[in-house]
Design a protein around this motif. Structure first.
Motif, mmCIF file in Angstrom:
data_model
loop_
_atom_site.group_PDB
_atom_site.id
_atom_site.type_symbol
_atom_site.label_atom_id
_atom_site.label_comp_id
_atom_site.label_asym_id
_atom_site.label_seq_id
_atom_site.Cartn_x
_atom_site.Cartn_y
_atom_site.Cartn_z
ATOM 1 N N GLU A 234 25.021 -70.045 110.843
ATOM 2 C CA GLU A 234 26.130 -69.846 109.907
ATOM 3 C C GLU A 234 25.635 -69.859 108.461
ATOM 4 O O GLU A 234 26.164 -69.127 107.611
ATOM 5 C CB GLU A 234 27.208 -70.904 110.144
ATOM 6 C CG GLU A 234 27.900 -70.721 111.498
ATOM 7 C CD GLU A 234 29.108 -71.616 111.682
ATOM 8 O OE1 GLU A 234 29.413 -72.419 110.765
ATOM 9 O OE2 GLU A 234 29.757 -71.531 112.744
ATOM 10 N N ARG A 235 24.631 -70.675 108.150
ATOM 11 C CA ARG A 235 24.067 -70.645 106.799
ATOM 12 C C ARG A 235 23.309 -69.340 106.581
ATOM 13 O O ARG A 235 23.328 -68.781 105.469
ATOM 14 C CB ARG A 235 23.128 -71.839 106.591
ATOM 15 C CG ARG A 235 23.804 -73.191 106.718
ATOM 16 C CD ARG A 235 24.893 -73.404 105.674
ATOM 17 N NE ARG A 235 25.660 -74.608 105.944
ATOM 18 C CZ ARG A 235 25.308 -75.819 105.560
ATOM 19 N NH1 ARG A 235 24.198 -76.002 104.860
ATOM 20 N NH2 ARG A 235 26.063 -76.869 105.847
ATOM 21 N N ALA A 236 22.628 -68.833 107.610
ATOM 22 C CA ALA A 236 21.930 -67.554 107.491
ATOM 23 C C ALA A 236 22.913 -66.422 107.217
ATOM 24 O O ALA A 236 22.607 -65.486 106.464
ATOM 25 C CB ALA A 236 21.128 -67.272 108.756
ATOM 26 N N VAL A 237 24.089 -66.509 107.832
ATOM 27 C CA VAL A 237 25.133 -65.515 107.579
ATOM 28 C C VAL A 237 25.439 -65.433 106.083
ATOM 29 O O VAL A 237 25.547 -64.348 105.509
ATOM 30 C CB VAL A 237 26.402 -65.880 108.376
ATOM 31 C CG1 VAL A 237 27.625 -65.181 107.817
ATOM 32 C CG2 VAL A 237 26.215 -65.547 109.841
ATOM 33 N N ASP A 238 25.604 -66.596 105.442
ATOM 34 C CA ASP A 238 25.899 -66.624 104.010
ATOM 35 C C ASP A 238 24.824 -65.887 103.220
ATOM 36 O O ASP A 238 25.124 -65.101 102.313
ATOM 37 C CB ASP A 238 25.982 -68.068 103.505
ATOM 38 C CG ASP A 238 27.167 -68.821 104.082
ATOM 39 O OD1 ASP A 238 28.090 -68.159 104.587
ATOM 40 O OD2 ASP A 238 27.165 -70.059 104.029
ATOM 41 N N LEU A 239 23.563 -66.147 103.545
ATOM 42 C CA LEU A 239 22.457 -65.556 102.791
ATOM 43 C C LEU A 239 22.302 -64.063 103.082
ATOM 44 O O LEU A 239 22.011 -63.273 102.181
ATOM 45 C CB LEU A 239 21.155 -66.297 103.118
ATOM 46 C CG LEU A 239 21.086 -67.743 102.623
ATOM 47 C CD1 LEU A 239 19.826 -68.423 103.147
ATOM 48 C CD2 LEU A 239 21.103 -67.790 101.093
ATOM 49 N N LEU A 240 22.483 -63.668 104.333
ATOM 50 C CA LEU A 240 22.365 -62.250 104.666
ATOM 51 C C LEU A 240 23.465 -61.428 104.001
ATOM 52 O O LEU A 240 23.231 -60.310 103.551
ATOM 53 C CB LEU A 240 22.428 -62.067 106.185
ATOM 54 C CG LEU A 240 21.204 -62.556 106.975
ATOM 55 C CD1 LEU A 240 21.526 -62.607 108.462
ATOM 56 C CD2 LEU A 240 19.995 -61.664 106.721
ATOM 57 N N ALA A 241 24.676 -61.997 103.944
ATOM 58 C CA ALA A 241 25.800 -61.272 103.361
ATOM 59 C C ALA A 241 25.820 -61.332 101.846
ATOM 60 O O ALA A 241 26.268 -60.389 101.190
ATOM 61 C CB ALA A 241 27.116 -61.824 103.913
ATOM 62 N N GLY A 242 25.313 -62.427 101.279
ATOM 63 C CA GLY A 242 25.487 -62.623 99.838
ATOM 64 C C GLY A 242 24.243 -62.575 98.997
ATOM 65 O O GLY A 242 24.295 -62.864 97.808
ATOM 66 N N SER A 243 23.097 -62.218 99.600
ATOM 67 C CA SER A 243 21.864 -62.149 98.816
ATOM 68 C C SER A 243 21.020 -60.976 99.292
ATOM 69 O O SER A 243 21.302 -60.357 100.322
ATOM 70 C CB SER A 243 21.057 -63.448 98.959
ATOM 71 O OG SER A 243 20.347 -63.463 100.186
ATOM 72 N N ASP A 244 19.972 -60.668 98.524
ATOM 73 C CA ASP A 244 19.040 -59.604 98.891
ATOM 74 C C ASP A 244 17.724 -60.163 99.419
ATOM 75 O O ASP A 244 16.720 -59.450 99.491
ATOM 76 C CB ASP A 244 18.763 -58.698 97.675
ATOM 77 C CG ASP A 244 19.994 -57.896 97.272
ATOM 78 O OD1 ASP A 244 20.702 -57.421 98.183
ATOM 79 O OD2 ASP A 244 20.247 -57.753 96.063
ATOM 80 N N LEU A 245 17.707 -61.437 99.794
ATOM 81 C CA LEU A 245 16.497 -62.020 100.350
ATOM 82 C C LEU A 245 16.090 -61.269 101.620
ATOM 83 O O LEU A 245 16.952 -60.946 102.449
ATOM 84 C CB LEU A 245 16.724 -63.487 100.711
ATOM 85 C CG LEU A 245 16.760 -64.520 99.589
ATOM 86 C CD1 LEU A 245 17.124 -65.884 100.174
ATOM 87 C CD2 LEU A 245 15.410 -64.591 98.889
ATOM 88 N N PRO A 246 14.795 -60.984 101.801
ATOM 89 C CA PRO A 246 14.346 -60.391 103.067
ATOM 90 C C PRO A 246 14.740 -61.285 104.232
ATOM 91 O O PRO A 246 14.829 -62.513 104.091
ATOM 92 C CB PRO A 246 12.821 -60.325 102.905
ATOM 93 C CG PRO A 246 12.590 -60.337 101.430
ATOM 94 C CD PRO A 246 13.687 -61.184 100.849
#
Length: 292
Positions: A234-246
């Motif tokens: 669920e934390r990965a979801v936040d980063l995948l949706a809200g950031s451009d991190l690889p």
């Protein structure tokens, strides 16, 4: 409509959002980073999730955890009322909901059980569903007025959750969470990227590791480390949706340093690879609220 619904835009006016929709066309599968409760009214339609396709019935309620994705097909005058809760708020100011056994089962335990892919379905019955739909309609009106009524909206949310709790089977709700389980979950949520081991968690609450594991299965439905995996997803979801991190850096940021292992675990829990999930969560046309 947008293929993603983000917390930041959806909850600009508070931790709750509601909307009433009548669907007569396909709604493309989309993902979001908040908790959604979809109450099904009259009409016909098929619900598409990572668990497959399911024909909808008047009186059902579907709960989707952050990271779950869904869509609708073959809709004919299908009434769907959405009540959405900020994941961050559910961990903080709305955290008291966790103490209600029926809601704990519906919002936390069932959607994170093995194979659930973040989705849980319960049956309220047509009358209870219609009552919940009416409250969500009023909630939408409260929040969309020129001066949103936040206090009144919170009352509507409590009523909707009360309807869900009353319609649930009491004996299926399970016992109140053991203090050691709650403390262990709090530690994992505060630092999901830590290399947690069962021994570490057990030592922190002064319990035998095997006993803590059994408590987790009894109260949460999964082992401590499987619950940690859901938190990380669920934390990965936040980063995948809200950031451009690889994607590899997203995995490392939540505690999965090996990109291959991250992709495999994420797919098991969400139903998509990190790359596929990110592709679905790029806004189309800049919309940030449902337009179903």
């Amino acid at each position: 409509m947008a293929t993603v619904l983000h917390e930041q835009g959806l909850f600009a006016d508070g931790p709750i959002w509601g909307g009433l929709h009548r669907l007569s066309s396909k709604v493309e599968a989309h993902a979001h980073d908040f908790i959604e409760i979809a109450v099904i009214g009259p009409g016909q339609g098929t619900h598409v999730t990572a668990r497959g396709e399911h024909r909808l019935r008047h009186g059902q309620a579907v709960v989707l955890r952050p990271g779950a994705w869904h869509g609708f097909e073959d809709c004919a005058d299908l009434v769907v009322a959405n009540c959405c809760l900020s994941a961050q708020a559910l961990r903080s100011e709305l955290g008291g909901i966790y103490q209600v056994p029926a809601l704990r089962r519906l919002l936390w335990t069932e959607p994170v059980a093995p194979g659930s892919r973040g989705v849980a379905v319960t049956v309220l019955g047509p009358d209870a569903a219609d009552e919940a739909i009416d409250q969500i309609r009023r909630l939408e009106a409260d929040l969309s007025s020129a001066r949103p009524h936040a206090g009144r909206a919170l009352g509507r949310l409590v009523t909707v959750l009360g309807i869900l709790a009353d319609a649930s089977v009491p004996e299926a709700a399970g016992p109140a969470p053991h203090p050691a389980v709650a403390a262990s979950i709090a530690r994992m949520e505060a630092a999901p990227a830590e290399a947690w081991r069962l021994d570490d968690l057990a030592r922190a609450v002064s319990l035998d590791p095997d006993y803590l594991g059994r408590l987790f299965v009894r109260h949460v439905g999964v082992s401590p480390l499987n619950h940690l995996a859901r938190i990380r997803a669920e934390r990965a979801v936040d980063l995948l949706a809200g950031s451009d991190l690889p994607a590899a850096r997203v995995g490392a940021a939540v505690g999965w340093d090996n990109p291959t292992y991250f992709a495999r675990r994420f797919r098991e829990l969400v139903g998509l690879t990190p790359t596929e999930y990110r592709a679905r969560t790029r806004p189309a046309g800049g919309a940030d609220r449902p337009s179903r």
